[in-house]
Motif scaffolding. Structure first.
Motif, PDB file in Angstrom:
ATOM      1  N   VAL A   1      43.492  35.956  39.125  1.00 42.01           N
ATOM      2  CA  VAL A   1      44.599  36.510  38.340  1.00 42.01           C
ATOM      3  C   VAL A   1      45.731  36.849  39.300  1.00 42.01           C
ATOM      4  O   VAL A   1      45.531  37.578  40.288  1.00 42.01           O
ATOM      5  CB  VAL A   1      44.164  37.765  37.569  1.00 42.01           C
ATOM      6  N   ALA A   2      46.924  36.320  39.027  1.00 46.75           N
ATOM      7  CA  ALA A   2      48.082  36.590  39.878  1.00 46.75           C
ATOM      8  C   ALA A   2      48.735  37.897  39.441  1.00 46.75           C
ATOM      9  O   ALA A   2      49.307  37.989  38.351  1.00 46.75           O
ATOM     10  CB  ALA A   2      49.079  35.430  39.781  1.00 46.75           C
ATOM     11  N   THR A   3      48.628  38.921  40.272  1.00 46.15           N
ATOM     12  CA  THR A   3      49.216  40.231  39.966  1.00 46.15           C
ATOM     13  C   THR A   3      50.384  40.505  40.900  1.00 46.15           C
ATOM     14  O   THR A   3      50.601  39.788  41.883  1.00 46.15           O
ATOM     15  CB  THR A   3      48.171  41.351  40.125  1.00 46.15           C
ATOM     16  N   ASP A   4      51.139  41.556  40.614  1.00 44.40           N
ATOM     17  CA  ASP A   4      52.258  41.940  41.475  1.00 44.40           C
ATOM     18  C   ASP A   4      51.786  42.400  42.839  1.00 44.40           C
ATOM     19  O   ASP A   4      52.586  42.474  43.779  1.00 44.40           O
ATOM     20  CB  ASP A   4      53.060  43.057  40.798  1.00 44.40           C
ATOM     21  N   HIS A   5      50.508  42.732  42.949  1.00 41.14           N
ATOM     22  CA  HIS A   5      49.969  43.229  44.215  1.00 41.14           C
ATOM     23  C   HIS A   5      49.172  42.166  44.959  1.00 41.14           C
ATOM     24  O   HIS A   5      48.559  42.459  45.972  1.00 41.14           O
ATOM     25  CB  HIS A   5      49.070  44.442  43.957  1.00 41.14           C
ATOM     26  N   GLY A   6      49.168  40.956  44.434  1.00 38.51           N
ATOM     27  CA  GLY A   6      48.420  39.895  45.076  1.00 38.51           C
ATOM     28  C   GLY A   6      47.317  39.370  44.174  1.00 38.51           C
ATOM     29  O   GLY A   6      47.119  39.850  43.050  1.00 38.51           O
ATOM     30  N   PRO A   7      46.582  38.362  44.646  1.00 41.18           N
ATOM     31  CA  PRO A   7      45.543  37.741  43.820  1.00 41.18           C
ATOM     32  C   PRO A   7      44.347  38.665  43.618  1.00 41.18           C
ATOM     33  O   PRO A   7      43.949  39.418  44.510  1.00 41.18           O
ATOM     34  CB  PRO A   7      45.153  36.502  44.619  1.00 41.18           C
TER      35      PRO A   7
ATOM     36  N   ASN B   1      37.976  36.573  48.460  1.00 43.80           N
ATOM     37  CA  ASN B   1      38.955  37.594  48.102  1.00 43.80           C
ATOM     38  C   ASN B   1      38.317  38.979  48.191  1.00 43.80           C
ATOM     39  O   ASN B   1      37.226  39.202  47.678  1.00 43.80           O
ATOM     40  CB  ASN B   1      39.475  37.345  46.683  1.00 43.80           C
ATOM     41  N   GLU B   2      39.010  39.900  48.808  1.00 42.00           N
ATOM     42  CA  GLU B   2      38.476  41.253  48.948  1.00 42.00           C
ATOM     43  C   GLU B   2      38.588  42.058  47.666  1.00 42.00           C
ATOM     44  O   GLU B   2      37.850  43.024  47.464  1.00 42.00           O
ATOM     45  CB  GLU B   2      39.192  41.988  50.083  1.00 42.00           C
ATOM     46  N   ARG B   3      39.524  41.669  46.801  1.00 42.16           N
ATOM     47  CA  ARG B   3      39.717  42.390  45.537  1.00 42.16           C
ATOM     48  C   ARG B   3      39.006  41.627  44.431  1.00 42.16           C
ATOM     49  O   ARG B   3      39.406  40.513  44.083  1.00 42.16           O
ATOM     50  CB  ARG B   3      41.198  42.545  45.226  1.00 42.16           C
ATOM     51  N   VAL B   4      37.967  42.255  43.887  1.00 41.15           N
ATOM     52  CA  VAL B   4      37.101  41.578  42.919  1.00 41.15           C
ATOM     53  C   VAL B   4      36.826  42.508  41.744  1.00 41.15           C
ATOM     54  O   VAL B   4      36.605  43.713  41.922  1.00 41.15           O
ATOM     55  CB  VAL B   4      35.760  41.164  43.565  1.00 41.15           C
ATOM     56  N   VAL B   5      36.831  41.929  40.538  1.00 39.04           N
ATOM     57  CA  VAL B   5      36.417  42.641  39.335  1.00 39.04           C
ATOM     58  C   VAL B   5      35.384  41.783  38.615  1.00 39.04           C
ATOM     59  O   VAL B   5      35.608  40.581  38.412  1.00 39.04           O
ATOM     60  CB  VAL B   5      37.615  42.922  38.402  1.00 39.04           C
TER      61      VAL B   5
END
Length: 368
Positions: free
Chosen positions: A241-247, A287-291
């Motif tokens: 997901v492309a967010t304003d804070h990065g992928p 990716n370090e950011r995962v949901v």
């Protein structure tokens, strides 16, 4: 006989019985009372004191505390350990039952023994009793098992669209209902992907969407299913997901079902196999950011999900208000619909109102 002699009464031994008078010593009239009092004292002396009353209640209280604190050591033969861990919060209901018994028996030992299960339960679940939610999150995510037997998929889709989530994950999408969800959610969510029975809808652009192999294509006997069956029944996907804070890497998963069978016990083979494969996929995620959003058919206390919970944190545990039970919808007793995160911070987590599904939707607000 003279007149004076006639006026005198003569008492004979037989007269005492007729007049009801006793020939015993008057000083002995209280002996019966003293004997009764003595018997009462003896009975009181023989009655167990408050520390000796209720030994069974005290033993049950200690056992309850040990089961909760040592739940990870309970054998998982027949799925026993997994079953205990899924319903672990409800073990606290035994505390007031034992407390009532201890008060009725006036057992000091049972009351003291209850300190153990109370302390253990509060250490495990006390934090869930307070509202830990915060405001000001950057992104709202939601997940819902819409149910294969959902009688009103269109209404469910409209309810979910109105909830206002930025990213929405659906599980148990049937081929017959897929078109309905795509149509009803198209206006709110311009970006979406469906892989088998799971789908992801987003207000933000999606990329790198692909199915995730969680060994759902393997039968109970290890036989592989045909390729077309694998795709139809795929139960996990990954997207960026492309967010304003990065992928942001988003996973959607519906792990295998569990079954309670009197002969086989708590059957979890499919769920456990899926959880292990999903854990391996998450371990390889760059990716370090995962949901992770989905129906995991298990709680975060379940040892079968250790491969997931060791890498991801529960949004409900960290930022929710209450236990967040999501199943069954009519009377939820367990939280098997999860939102797990890594690299982002959950600010709030909640359960959405019921739809026509047998699960409740769950949502969370996250920030960077």
């Amino acid at each position: 006989m003279t007149g004076s002699e006639r006026g005198q009464a003569t008492v004979t031994p037989g007269d005492t019985a007729e007049t009801g008078q006793s020939g015993a010593d008057p000083r002995d009239t209280g002996s019966g009372t003293w004997h009764a009092a003595l018997r009462r004292v003896i009975r009181l002396g023989c009655r167990p004191g408050p520390w000796k009353r209720g030994p069974v209640l005290a033993a049950l209280a200690v056992l309850l505390g040990l089961v909760m604190v040592l739940h990870a050591r309970i054998t998982d033969r027949g799925g026993l350990g997994s079953l205990v861990e899924n319903f672990l919060p409800w073990f606290g209901l035994f505390v007031p039952v034992l407390l009532a018994g201890a008060l009725w028996r006036r057992s000091a030992s049972a009351l003291v023994a209850l300190v153990l299960p109370v302390t253990v339960w509060l250490s495990l679940f006390g934090g869930l009793l307070t509202d830990k939610s915060r405001t000001g999150y950057d992104l709202t995510v939601a997940a819902h098992n819409v149910g294969a037997d959902n009688p009103d998929p269109a209404g469910t889709a409209r309810d979910l669209a109105a909830a206002g989530a930025d990213v929405l994950a659906l599980e148990e999408i049937t081929p017959q209902a897929r078109g309905t969800y795509e149509k009803e959610l198209a206006t709110t969510y311009p970006h979406h992907t469906v892989q088998g029975t799971v789908g992801l809808w987003s207000r933000l652009p999606l990329s790198d969407t692909r199915p995730v192999d969680i060994k759902q294509d393997v039968g109970p006997l290890g036989d592989a299913k045909p390729a077309e069956v694998k795709m139809t029944y795929n139960r996990a996907l990954r997207a960026t997901v492309a967010t304003d804070h990065g992928p942001l890497a988003v996973y959607v998963a519906h792990l295998g079902s569990v079954r309670v069978n009197p002969a086989a016990g708590f059957w979890t083979d499919s769920r456990d196999r899926n959880a292990q494969a999903l854990g391996e996929a998450l371990a390889a995620e760059p990716n370090e950011r995962v949901v992770l959003l989905g129906d995991l058919n298990g709680t975060t206390d379940d040892r079968a999900l250790d491969g997931l919970t060791s890498r991801l944190r529960s949004a409900q545990d960290e930022a929710g208000d209450g236990f967040g039970f999501s199943y069954p919808a009519g009377f939820p007793v367990v939280r098997i619909d999860q939102i797990l995160v890594s690299g982002v911070r959950p600010e709030s987590a909640w359960v959405l109102p019921a739809t026509s599904s047998d699960h409740l939707p769950v949502a969370a607000g996250i920030s960077w």
